[in-house]
Design a protein around this motif. Structure first.
Motif, PDB file in Angstrom:
ATOM      1  N   HIS A 186       0.836  -1.203   0.000  1.00 11.56           N
ATOM      2  CA  HIS A 186       0.000   0.000   0.000  1.00 11.56           C
ATOM      3  C   HIS A 186       0.868   1.250   0.000  1.00 11.56           C
ATOM      4  O   HIS A 186       1.869   1.326   0.719  1.00 11.56           O
TER       5      HIS A 186
ATOM      6  N   SER B   8      -4.225   7.474  -1.553  1.00 13.93           N
ATOM      7  CA  SER B   8      -3.705   6.130  -1.333  1.00 13.93           C
ATOM      8  C   SER B   8      -4.002   5.229  -2.521  1.00 13.93           C
ATOM      9  O   SER B   8      -4.927   5.474  -3.297  1.00 13.93           O
ATOM     10  N   THR B   9      -3.183   4.176  -2.633  1.00  8.06           N
ATOM     11  CA  THR B   9      -3.386   3.206  -3.708  1.00  8.06           C
ATOM     12  C   THR B   9      -2.897   1.844  -3.264  1.00  8.06           C
ATOM     13  O   THR B   9      -1.947   1.731  -2.473  1.00  8.06           O
ATOM     14  N   GLU B  10      -3.553   0.804  -3.736  1.00  6.87           N
ATOM     15  CA  GLU B  10      -3.167  -0.582  -3.487  1.00  6.87           C
ATOM     16  C   GLU B  10      -2.304  -1.063  -4.647  1.00  6.87           C
ATOM     17  O   GLU B  10      -2.690  -0.939  -5.807  1.00  6.87           O
ATOM     18  N   LEU B  11      -1.114  -1.626  -4.335  1.00 10.12           N
ATOM     19  CA  LEU B  11      -0.166  -2.006  -5.376  1.00 10.12           C
ATOM     20  C   LEU B  11      -0.347  -3.434  -5.869  1.00 10.12           C
ATOM     21  O   LEU B  11       0.140  -3.772  -6.948  1.00 10.12           O
TER      22      LEU B  11
ATOM     23  N   ALA C  65      -5.796  -4.601  -6.718  1.00 12.41           N
ATOM     24  CA  ALA C  65      -6.000  -3.230  -7.189  1.00 12.41           C
ATOM     25  C   ALA C  65      -7.152  -3.137  -8.166  1.00 12.41           C
ATOM     26  O   ALA C  65      -7.317  -3.976  -9.044  1.00 12.41           O
TER      27      ALA C  65
ATOM     28  N   ASP D  95     -10.375   0.128  -9.440  1.00 17.95           N
ATOM     29  CA  ASP D  95     -10.679   1.558  -9.391  1.00 17.95           C
ATOM     30  C   ASP D  95     -11.033   2.026  -7.988  1.00 17.95           C
ATOM     31  O   ASP D  95     -10.867   3.189  -7.645  1.00 17.95           O
TER      32      ASP D  95
ATOM     33  N   ASN E 114      -9.588   1.107  -5.240  1.00 15.45           N
ATOM     34  CA  ASN E 114      -8.437   1.121  -4.353  1.00 15.45           C
ATOM     35  C   ASN E 114      -7.624   2.404  -4.455  1.00 15.45           C
ATOM     36  O   ASN E 114      -6.721   2.631  -3.652  1.00 15.45           O
ATOM     37  N   ASP E 115      -7.889   3.217  -5.460  1.00 11.50           N
ATOM     38  CA  ASP E 115      -7.195   4.498  -5.600  1.00 11.50           C
ATOM     39  C   ASP E 115      -8.118   5.586  -5.063  1.00 11.50           C
ATOM     40  O   ASP E 115      -9.143   5.907  -5.671  1.00 11.50           O
ATOM     41  N   ASN E 116      -7.743   6.133  -3.913  1.00  9.60           N
ATOM     42  CA  ASN E 116      -8.633   7.064  -3.227  1.00  9.60           C
ATOM     43  C   ASN E 116      -7.915   8.354  -2.850  1.00  9.60           C
ATOM     44  O   ASN E 116      -6.737   8.330  -2.488  1.00  9.60           O
TER      45      ASN E 116
END
Length: 437
Positions: A152, A176-179, A184, A186, A188-190
């Motif tokens: 993350h 934040s973003t999940e790698l 991952a 849409d 997960n990118d907040n």
């Protein structure tokens, strides 16, 4: 006093004795080349002593104020290439316009102060987690859940703005973003405004209004809510707050409810009140707090594997006692005990931790280590953000942190214990690198 007179006078003072050759271009449309003050006006503009008006005019026959004259004197005073005689004349003018120059200094000081009224802090953070259920595949638990890894990235900004000597406005903005490729998507990118509140400080009285963290942000109530809080006292403090708490466990972030507890009704937001007494004196810090949440169809986890009904209540009533003692600069103990009197099962949570030193972000080479035992009943640890022993688990945690560079801190945690619901052996790994600015 006419502006043409000021121009000639200031020219004599600032550029006359320095034997400057007037070769600067004229920036003003209303000063013709054959005007007696053309050279002086052009050079003064080039030197930054005069600026004119926004429409490219100089308006040399217009009366000026003493404050405008003081501005030009202040700019002349900043020049260093002047003779002793001119320096004496500038000092004489400065004495004549001392009041205006003092006011000008106050205005400049206020501008500098206003520029410093908004402060920006933040960090960039990478987090790795590996959550392992050693007994996955037993008791009908999906064997694919034996290991759950995540990577993350977080970028956080925390601005603070001064309103006046008593009030500040604070905020927290997270991107934040999940790698993980398999996780991952849409969603997960907040980019979220996590917190925003106004805080007023009046001696031993403090108040907060907005969305902020409350009094137990260091334990099982590590979350935010929207409302108001008041705090009184110095060594002994009384704190009380009320507002609305988001219980939607489908959302990520600070308000993420433990996944084993849910709200089955349409309304996912609870009415929330809390109050607490605290004491801090030297090496000892302690407190007793009470938290109350009310929402229709609050579903607790129960001690029956596969039970899908759960315990339905409208309330959570949680009491918590906490304490910390710092023996010296390197050794400390802290812990808490909590009980949810509205829950029938998993209604207790407690932790005891020994800490040795600790990494300091501003001091390169500092480090720390700790060992803890935690029991986090999921019907009480509703908003726990402990990283190695999670809500609904019990076990040992060991960890360490280190500052390899100034404003950089690396943290490692390891947890080993049991899942309270199914008695499975668990093992959790946690790693984080934070870069502060």
């Amino acid at each position: 006093m006419k502006k043409t007179l000021v121009s000639a006078l200031t020219t004599a003072l600032v550029v006359g004795a320095a034997s400057t050759t007037f070769a600067a271009a004229n920036p003003f449309s209303d000063v013709p080349a054959d005007h007696w003050a053309y050279d002086a006006v052009s050079q003064l503009a080039a030197d930054g002593v005069i600026e004119g008006y926004g429409d490219t005019t100089f308006r040399g026959n217009q009366n000026i104020t003493r404050y405008e004259m003081a501005q030009m004197i202040a700019k002349a005073m900043a020049k260093t290439d002047v003779s002793a005689a001119d320096k004496a004349l500038i000092d004489k003018l400065a004495a004549e316009f001392s009041d205006e120059l003092n006011n000008l200094g106050v205005r400049v000081s206020n501008l500098e102060r206003n520029a410093d009224m908004v402060k920006w802090n933040g960090k960039a953070e990478y987090t790795y987690k590996s959550l392992r259920d050693k007994d996955a595949g037993k008791d009908g638990v999906d064997a694919s859940k034996r290991k759950n890894n995540s990577d993350h990235l977080l970028f956080r900004l925390e601005p603070s703005a001064e309103v006046n000597s008593n009030w500040h406005v604070n905020a927290r903005l997270d991107a934040s973003t999940e790698l993980n490729k398999d996780k991952a998507d849409d969603n997960n990118d907040n980019v979220d405004l996590k917190r925003i509140w106004a805080q007023g400080n009046y001696g031993n009285f403090q108040t907060k209004l907005g969305k902020f963290a409350q009094i137990d942000d260091d334990s099982i109530f590590d979350t935010t809510f929207s409302g108001a809080e008041v705090k009184f006292g110095n060594k002994v403090t009384f704190t009380a707050g009320a507002g609305r708490q988001n219980l939607d466990n489908s959302e990520d972030g600070d308000s993420d409810l433990n996944k084993k507890v849910s709200v089955t009704g349409d309304d996912k937001t609870a009415n929330y009140q809390y109050a607490g007494l605290g004491y801090a004196d030297g090496k000892f810090v302690g407190g007793v707090d009470y938290h109350h949440l009310n929402v229709d169809n609050f579903k607790y986890a129960v001690d029956k594997i596969g039970d899908k009904n759960g315990q339905i209540e409208d309330n959570a009533n949680i009491w918590l006692a906490k304490a910390a003692y710092q023996f010296d600069k390197t050794n400390g103990l802290n812990g808490f005990y909590a009980n949810n009197t509205s829950a029938d099962d998993f209604d207790k949570a407690w932790s005891a931790q020994y800490s040795y030193k600790g990494a300091e972000q501003e001091n390169k080479g500092t480090w720390g280590a700790w060992a803890a035992y935690r029991y986090l009943g999921q019907n009480t640890a509703l908003f726990s953000t402990f990283d190695a022993i999670l809500a609904g688990q019990k076990g040992w945690e060991v960890g360490a942190n280190y500052a390899p560079f100034k404003n950089v801190v690396a943290t490692l945690r390891y947890g080993n214990g049991k899942d309270l619901l199914n008695d499975h052996d668990i093992e959790n790994l946690f790693g984080r690198v934070e870069v502060f600015f």
